[in-house]
Design an enzyme around this catalytic site. Structure first.
Site, PDB file in Angstrom:
ATOM      1  N   SER A 193     -14.942  19.196 -16.439  1.00 16.25           N
ATOM      2  CA  SER A 193     -16.214  19.419 -17.134  1.00 16.25           C
ATOM      3  C   SER A 193     -16.408  20.904 -17.479  1.00 16.25           C
ATOM      4  CB  SER A 193     -17.377  18.957 -16.256  1.00 16.25           C
ATOM      5  OG  SER A 193     -17.184  17.630 -15.839  1.00 16.25           O
TER       6      SER A 193
HETATM    7  N1  SAH Z   1     -15.844  16.566 -11.937  1.00 10.95           N
HETATM    8  C1  SAH Z   1     -14.586  16.409 -12.617  1.00 10.95           C
HETATM    9  C2  SAH Z   1     -14.822  15.579 -13.857  1.00 10.95           C
HETATM   10  C3  SAH Z   1     -13.764  14.606 -14.047  1.00 10.95           C
HETATM   11  S1  SAH Z   1     -14.021  13.502 -15.402  1.00 10.95           S
HETATM   12  C4  SAH Z   1     -13.991  17.743 -12.968  1.00 10.95           C
HETATM   13  O1  SAH Z   1     -14.755  18.688 -13.229  1.00 10.95           O
HETATM   14  O2  SAH Z   1     -12.774  17.869 -13.024  1.00 10.95           O
HETATM   15  C5  SAH Z   1     -14.550  12.046 -14.531  1.00 10.95           C
HETATM   16  C6  SAH Z   1     -13.587  11.443 -13.557  1.00 10.95           C
HETATM   17  O3  SAH Z   1     -14.133  10.190 -13.148  1.00 10.95           O
HETATM   18  C7  SAH Z   1     -12.203  11.119 -14.126  1.00 10.95           C
HETATM   19  O4  SAH Z   1     -11.226  11.753 -13.361  1.00 10.95           O
HETATM   20  C8  SAH Z   1     -12.095   9.596 -14.023  1.00 10.95           C
HETATM   21  O5  SAH Z   1     -10.795   9.137 -13.709  1.00 10.95           O
HETATM   22  C9  SAH Z   1     -13.060   9.312 -12.881  1.00 10.95           C
HETATM   23  N2  SAH Z   1     -13.574   7.942 -12.848  1.00 10.95           N
HETATM   24  C10 SAH Z   1     -13.931   7.132 -13.881  1.00 10.95           C
HETATM   25  N3  SAH Z   1     -14.364   5.950 -13.427  1.00 10.95           N
HETATM   26  C11 SAH Z   1     -14.271   5.987 -12.079  1.00 10.95           C
HETATM   27  C12 SAH Z   1     -14.582   5.061 -11.033  1.00 10.95           C
HETATM   28  N4  SAH Z   1     -15.048   3.847 -11.264  1.00 10.95           N
HETATM   29  N5  SAH Z   1     -14.368   5.455  -9.769  1.00 10.95           N
HETATM   30  C13 SAH Z   1     -13.883   6.684  -9.468  1.00 10.95           C
HETATM   31  N6  SAH Z   1     -13.580   7.609 -10.400  1.00 10.95           N
HETATM   32  C14 SAH Z   1     -13.772   7.260 -11.700  1.00 10.95           C
END
Ligand code: SAH
Length: 216
Positions: free
Chosen positions: A60
């Site tokens: 993000s």
């Molecule tokens: N906070 C992270 C943002 C990652 S994007 C950062 O700054 O790097 C959101 C993440 O949510 C992705 O890695 C995706 O794989 C994960 N995600 C999506 N659906 C999910 C679920 N049902 N359970 C766990 N993780 C999930």
């Protein structure tokens, strides 16, 4: 890569978002974002943009991480649940501010890489888990704070149940590839007070099977 001027620029940007809480600014000072982005993009680590990471996901935008951290209002004795570990950058920021972060990621590779980063950085108060965030983390519930970093059509019921009395959840709500809104939910008994915060754009919170159960 990790030039002090780049990080100073980022801190300035976060201040410009109106975030002046010294604990939050210190957390951003402490976590080297360049170690959370793909090596080839390390030169852009301190730009205020989201960047692609493995498995088609994104790290993000730092000012948004700051806003979400700020509205979550984390205290140093709290247990925090994060759904969507991704690179682990937001997790590492939260870990500076609370007792322990429990973070769930559905992609095995991302979870393992993030855990490796936490270990390399010597951050001791993070527990990682590969799984479906829709199921929360029952063995550790309730949580005083829950942060979801992927967008859902509505708040998952299990996560609402995992929220402690007087607890706060911050979650982007809305359809995939369209306008989503960041919500703050405040639990008061059986009721959840809702606040709409800002328009956002996140990858979707995917329900159901994880990498662990994929054929590949
Ligand atoms: N906070 C992270 C943002 C990652 S994007 C950062 O700054 O790097 C959101 C993440 O949510 C992705 O890695 C995706 O794989 C994960 N995600 C999506 N659906 C999910 C679920 N049902 N359970 C766990 N993780 C999930």
């Amino acid at each position: 890569m990790n030039r002090p001027t780049d990080k100073a620029r980022l801190l300035l940007q976060i201040r410009q978002e109106g975030i002046t809480n010294p604990r939050i600014l210190a957390a951003f000072e402490a976590v080297p974002r360049y170690l959370f982005v793909p090596e080839i993009l390390a030169g852009h680590a301190y730009d205020d943009t989201s960047l692609p990471i493995s498995c088609g996901q994104t790290i993000s935008q730092p000012s948004l991480v700051a806003v979400m951290t700020n509205v979550l209002d984390v205290g140093d004795r709290m247990k925090v649940l994060e759904i969507g570990t991704g690179s682990g950058y937001q997790t590492a920021i939260l870990a500076q501010l609370c007792r322990r972060v429990y973070t769930v990621e559905r992609h095995r590779i991302l979870s393992i890489e993030a855990a490796q980063r936490f270990q390399n950085l010597g951050i001791p108060n993070i527990s990682t888990r590969i799984g479906d965030g829709y199921c929360g983390w029952p063995a550790q519930a309730p949580f005083q704070r829950i942060l979801v970093t992927a967008a859902a059509p509505e708040p998952p019921l299990t996560l609402l149940e995992h929220l402690a009395e007087d607890g706060v959840m911050v979650i982007p709500i809305g359809p995939t590839d369209a306008k989503q809104t960041l919500y703050r939910l405040h639990r008061q008994g059986k009721k959840y007070k809702e606040e709409r915060l800002i328009d956002v754009r996140f990858v979707p919170l995917v329900e159901g099977k994880t990498d662990e159960t994929d054929a590949d």
